[in-house]
Design a protein around this motif. Structure first.
Motif: not given
Length: 393
Positions: A130-131, A135-136, A139-140, A164-165, A169, A172, A317
């Motif tokens: 995840l870091d 990825v971020e 995911a967005c 992601l799940r 995350h 997710a 978010y």
């Protein structure tokens, strides 16, 4: 604009030049020479890592370039916009808010402006951790696609969402499409802003009259303290910078409360900070019946729109914060499936209330809810207020 003005090696191409570039100018370059615009952002990213105003200014300039590329329908522009976010996301804590804002803004713009087939190519490689900055932003993008009900059934997107799940995350856990209870998210109806007066509240929701028996039961309520749960209930307001710390309180009753007694007479007997001094100011307190979709929409709007002392969250978010808060309001564990949580919410009884005390401002925004669980023995109260009165003073 001459060719010399947009040559990466030219002095005019450096940071001060791009801080002053207009939206139309950036859009034109994104359409004609996206590679050079990406090179400009890459150079600016080096300055963005510096502390102080210079670094923050550079980060904002990078964000404007990324938005311009994301807003230009082209597979290359989409790829460059995401690559810029990947460069910016590793910024340290002093720039974290700005880098997160850029990433979420770019994700929103990509989903609005790009064709799905051009976004799908961004998800060809599954993440290992995840870091990873890559990825971020993806995911967005998946979160933004879920808000419009797009992307499901596409193998690359489905595989990325599943990974992601597996990695845990936070986004997710949300459904890949909008639920019916979320139908008002992001929808603005002309003339229906925040509720500030009793007449506005009564015009939108059925008022519940007070009862003496409601007041009597209110005096028997016993408060239970749970700081972690209270923080989760308040999450949509705290993350977006509302001007005052919300009040979230939990109460237990010795026996089931008659739904007709769940009214302002009951609420006024609870030891709430937001009702302290009630009756000493002009204006009477009142309660109205509301529904789960109204409550979760207010939670989403609080996080998405932002408070006077903060900034709004991306839709994906804001949606997460709204659901976290709704689960905590009902006292549900995180592993309860969303359809079951929706059914539970329908079995609860929901109130909006309003009062005229020093706690509420009746200015920018006031929100106050109370929820009675299906057993009729547990009550949660949430009150939040936002104002720029102090700033004006």
């Amino acid at each position: 604009m001459s060719d010399n003005d947009v040559t990466p090696g030219d002095a005019a191409f450096r940071q001060p030049r791009w801080e002053q570039a207009g939206t139309a100018e950036l859009k034109q370059l994104a359409e004609s020479r996206p590679e050079e615009l990406y090179e400009a952002a890459e150079q600016l990213c080096r300055s963005a890592f510096r502390e102080g105003p210079e670094g923050l200014s550079a980060a904002r300039a990078v964000g404007r370039i990324a938005d311009a590329l994301a807003d230009t329908r082209s597979r290359d522009c989409a790829r460059f916009a995401v690559a810029i976010v990947e460069l910016l996301l590793p910024l340290g804590p002093e720039r974290r808010a700005e880098s997160n804002r850029v990433g979420r803004s770019v994700a929103e713009t990509l989903v609005k402006s790009q064709q799905l087939r051009d976004l799908e190519v961004l998800f060809g490689e599954l993440p290992e951790r995840l870091d990873d900055p890559a990825v971020e932003v993806r995911a967005c993008v998946l979160g933004e696609l879920a808000m419009i009900g797009a992307g499901r059934g596409r193998p690359a997107l489905d595989a990325y969402a599943e990974r992601l799940r597996e990695l845990g995350h936070p986004l997710a856990r949300l459904p890949r499409t909008r639920l019916d209870v979320e139908h008002r998210f992001g929808v603005r109806v002309r003339g229906l802003g925040s509720v500030k007066t009793p007449d506005q509240l009564r015009s939108r929701f059925p008022e519940i009259p007070p009862t003496d028996s409601g007041a009597a039961v209110g005096r028997t309520a016993v408060e239970s303290h749970d700081a972690e749960r209270a923080a989760t209930v308040a999450e949509p307001f705290t993350v977006s910078g509302w001007s005052r710390e919300p009040e979230a309180r939990f109460f237990a009753l010795p026996g089931p409360l008659d739904p007709d007694d769940f009214n302002i007479a009951f609420v006024k007997e609870l030891p709430l900070d937001c009702l302290e001094g009630e009756g000493t100011r002009r204006g009477g307190a009142l309660t109205c019946h509301t529904t789960p979709d109204d409550v979760i929409n207010e939670l989403f709007a609080a996080a998405h729109n932002g408070g006077v002392n903060g900034q709004g969250q991306g839709a994906e978010y804001a949606r997460l914060h709204a659901w976290n808060s709704l689960y905590a309001l009902m006292g549900l564990p995180d592993d309860i499936p969303f359809p079951e949580a929706v059914r539970h919410a329908a079995d609860c009884r929901w109130l909006r209330f309003m009062a005229f005390t020093d706690w509420f401002h009746h200015d920018t925004a006031d929100v106050a809810f109370a929820v009675l669980d299906p057993s009729g023995t547990r009550v949660t109260v949430l009150a939040a207020t936002d104002t720029d009165a102090d700033a004006r003073v």
